[in-house]
Write a protein that holds these residues in place. Structure first.
Motif, PDB file in Angstrom:
ATOM      1  N   TYR A  51       0.813  -0.997   0.067  1.00 29.66           N
ATOM      2  CA  TYR A  51      -0.017   0.042   0.038  1.00 29.66           C
ATOM      3  C   TYR A  51       0.809   1.345   0.109  1.00 29.66           C
ATOM      4  O   TYR A  51       0.607   2.333  -0.516  1.00 29.66           O
ATOM      5  CB  TYR A  51      -0.984   0.043   1.244  1.00 29.66           C
ATOM      6  CG  TYR A  51      -2.016  -0.997   1.004  1.00 29.66           C
ATOM      7  CD1 TYR A  51      -2.932  -0.915   0.011  1.00 29.66           C
ATOM      8  CD2 TYR A  51      -2.304  -1.870   1.956  1.00 29.66           C
ATOM      9  CE1 TYR A  51      -3.946  -1.942  -0.313  1.00 29.66           C
ATOM     10  CE2 TYR A  51      -3.366  -2.741   1.837  1.00 29.66           C
ATOM     11  CZ  TYR A  51      -4.131  -2.865   0.749  1.00 29.66           C
ATOM     12  OH  TYR A  51      -5.256  -3.747   0.660  1.00 29.66           O
ATOM     13  N   GLY A  52       2.085   1.357   0.694  1.00 29.61           N
ATOM     14  CA  GLY A  52       2.809   2.350   0.730  1.00 29.61           C
ATOM     15  C   GLY A  52       3.631   2.631  -0.841  1.00 29.61           C
ATOM     16  O   GLY A  52       3.578   3.654  -1.000  1.00 29.61           O
ATOM     17  N   ILE A  53       3.760   1.578  -1.529  1.00 26.59           N
ATOM     18  CA  ILE A  53       4.365   1.723  -2.887  1.00 26.59           C
ATOM     19  C   ILE A  53       2.997   2.150  -3.622  1.00 26.59           C
ATOM     20  O   ILE A  53       3.606   3.244  -4.473  1.00 26.59           O
ATOM     21  CB  ILE A  53       4.767   0.355  -3.133  1.00 26.59           C
ATOM     22  CG1 ILE A  53       5.853   0.009  -2.643  1.00 26.59           C
ATOM     23  CG2 ILE A  53       5.104   0.644  -5.049  1.00 26.59           C
ATOM     24  CD1 ILE A  53       6.509  -1.528  -2.966  1.00 26.59           C
ATOM     25  N   TRP A  54       1.893   1.664  -3.827  1.00 20.89           N
ATOM     26  CA  TRP A  54       0.883   2.383  -4.376  1.00 20.89           C
ATOM     27  C   TRP A  54       0.454   3.724  -4.149  1.00 20.89           C
ATOM     28  O   TRP A  54       0.183   4.365  -4.976  1.00 20.89           O
ATOM     29  CB  TRP A  54      -0.607   1.637  -4.420  1.00 20.89           C
ATOM     30  CG  TRP A  54      -0.301   0.242  -5.011  1.00 20.89           C
ATOM     31  CD1 TRP A  54      -0.132  -0.989  -4.635  1.00 20.89           C
ATOM     32  CD2 TRP A  54      -0.385   0.138  -6.393  1.00 20.89           C
ATOM     33  NE1 TRP A  54      -0.436  -1.833  -5.672  1.00 20.89           N
ATOM     34  CE2 TRP A  54      -0.516  -1.237  -6.768  1.00 20.89           C
ATOM     35  CE3 TRP A  54      -0.869   0.948  -7.514  1.00 20.89           C
ATOM     36  CZ2 TRP A  54      -0.305  -1.705  -8.203  1.00 20.89           C
ATOM     37  CZ3 TRP A  54      -0.734   0.628  -8.905  1.00 20.89           C
ATOM     38  CH2 TRP A  54      -0.597  -0.718  -8.995  1.00 20.89           C
ATOM     39  N   PHE A  55       0.489   4.059  -2.782  1.00 24.29           N
ATOM     40  CA  PHE A  55       0.358   5.321  -2.462  1.00 24.29           C
ATOM     41  C   PHE A  55       1.554   6.326  -3.120  1.00 24.29           C
ATOM     42  O   PHE A  55       1.202   7.282  -3.627  1.00 24.29           O
ATOM     43  CB  PHE A  55       0.456   5.713  -0.891  1.00 24.29           C
ATOM     44  CG  PHE A  55       0.154   6.843  -0.533  1.00 24.29           C
ATOM     45  CD1 PHE A  55      -0.871   7.759  -0.501  1.00 24.29           C
ATOM     46  CD2 PHE A  55       1.546   7.712  -0.028  1.00 24.29           C
ATOM     47  CE1 PHE A  55      -1.061   9.161  -0.099  1.00 24.29           C
ATOM     48  CE2 PHE A  55       1.493   8.956   0.482  1.00 24.29           C
ATOM     49  CZ  PHE A  55       0.066   9.620   0.427  1.00 24.29           C
ATOM     50  N   PHE A  56       2.693   5.984  -3.053  1.00 20.81           N
ATOM     51  CA  PHE A  56       3.889   6.671  -3.643  1.00 20.81           C
ATOM     52  C   PHE A  56       3.371   6.784  -5.210  1.00 20.81           C
ATOM     53  O   PHE A  56       3.684   7.921  -5.602  1.00 20.81           O
ATOM     54  CB  PHE A  56       5.227   5.943  -3.260  1.00 20.81           C
ATOM     55  CG  PHE A  56       6.336   6.668  -3.867  1.00 20.81           C
ATOM     56  CD1 PHE A  56       6.719   7.713  -3.175  1.00 20.81           C
ATOM     57  CD2 PHE A  56       6.948   6.038  -4.717  1.00 20.81           C
ATOM     58  CE1 PHE A  56       7.670   8.453  -3.733  1.00 20.81           C
ATOM     59  CE2 PHE A  56       8.153   6.740  -5.313  1.00 20.81           C
ATOM     60  CZ  PHE A  56       8.663   7.954  -4.748  1.00 20.81           C
ATOM     61  N   LEU A  57       3.113   5.702  -5.712  1.00 17.50           N
ATOM     62  CA  LEU A  57       3.084   5.906  -7.422  1.00 17.50           C
ATOM     63  C   LEU A  57       1.830   6.788  -7.602  1.00 17.50           C
ATOM     64  O   LEU A  57       2.002   7.585  -8.593  1.00 17.50           O
ATOM     65  CB  LEU A  57       2.726   4.617  -7.712  1.00 17.50           C
ATOM     66  CG  LEU A  57       3.940   3.677  -7.612  1.00 17.50           C
ATOM     67  CD1 LEU A  57       3.350   1.977  -8.353  1.00 17.50           C
ATOM     68  CD2 LEU A  57       5.186   4.081  -8.854  1.00 17.50           C
TER      69      LEU A  57
END
Length: 89
Positions: A8-14
């Motif tokens: 979820y952190g990666i998706w938020f960052f993207l």
């Protein structure tokens, strides 16, 4: 649990990068539209940042059109271009 947090952190960052890229591209479009129409670039970029919606500013620039000075400059440039074509014949 750590796996889901990192995903979820990666998706938020993207998504955050995509939103920032979209904002930068839309402000660049406002810049180009204002420059092509002979309008104050800084003012229109400031307005697009102030109201948080560059689409409204783009629509306003589209409706306002060119300034008289820019229109005159474009017509003189077109006339000079046509003159060079006539001189070649």
């Amino acid at each position: 649990m750590d796996y889901f947090v990192s995903v979820y952190g990666i998706w938020f960052f993207l998504v955050l990068i995509a939103i920032i890229t979209l904002i930068i591209v839309s402000i660049y479009i406002v810049y180009e539209m204002a420059e092509q129409r002979g309008r104050s670039i800084g003012l229109w970029i400031f307005l697009s940042l102030l109201i948080f919606n560059p689409l409204i500013v783009m629509f306003c620039l589209l409706c306002l059109g060119e300034t008289n000075e820019k229109r005159r400059e474009r017509l003189l440039k077109d006339e000079e271009y046509l003159r060079t074509w006539r001189d070649d014949d």
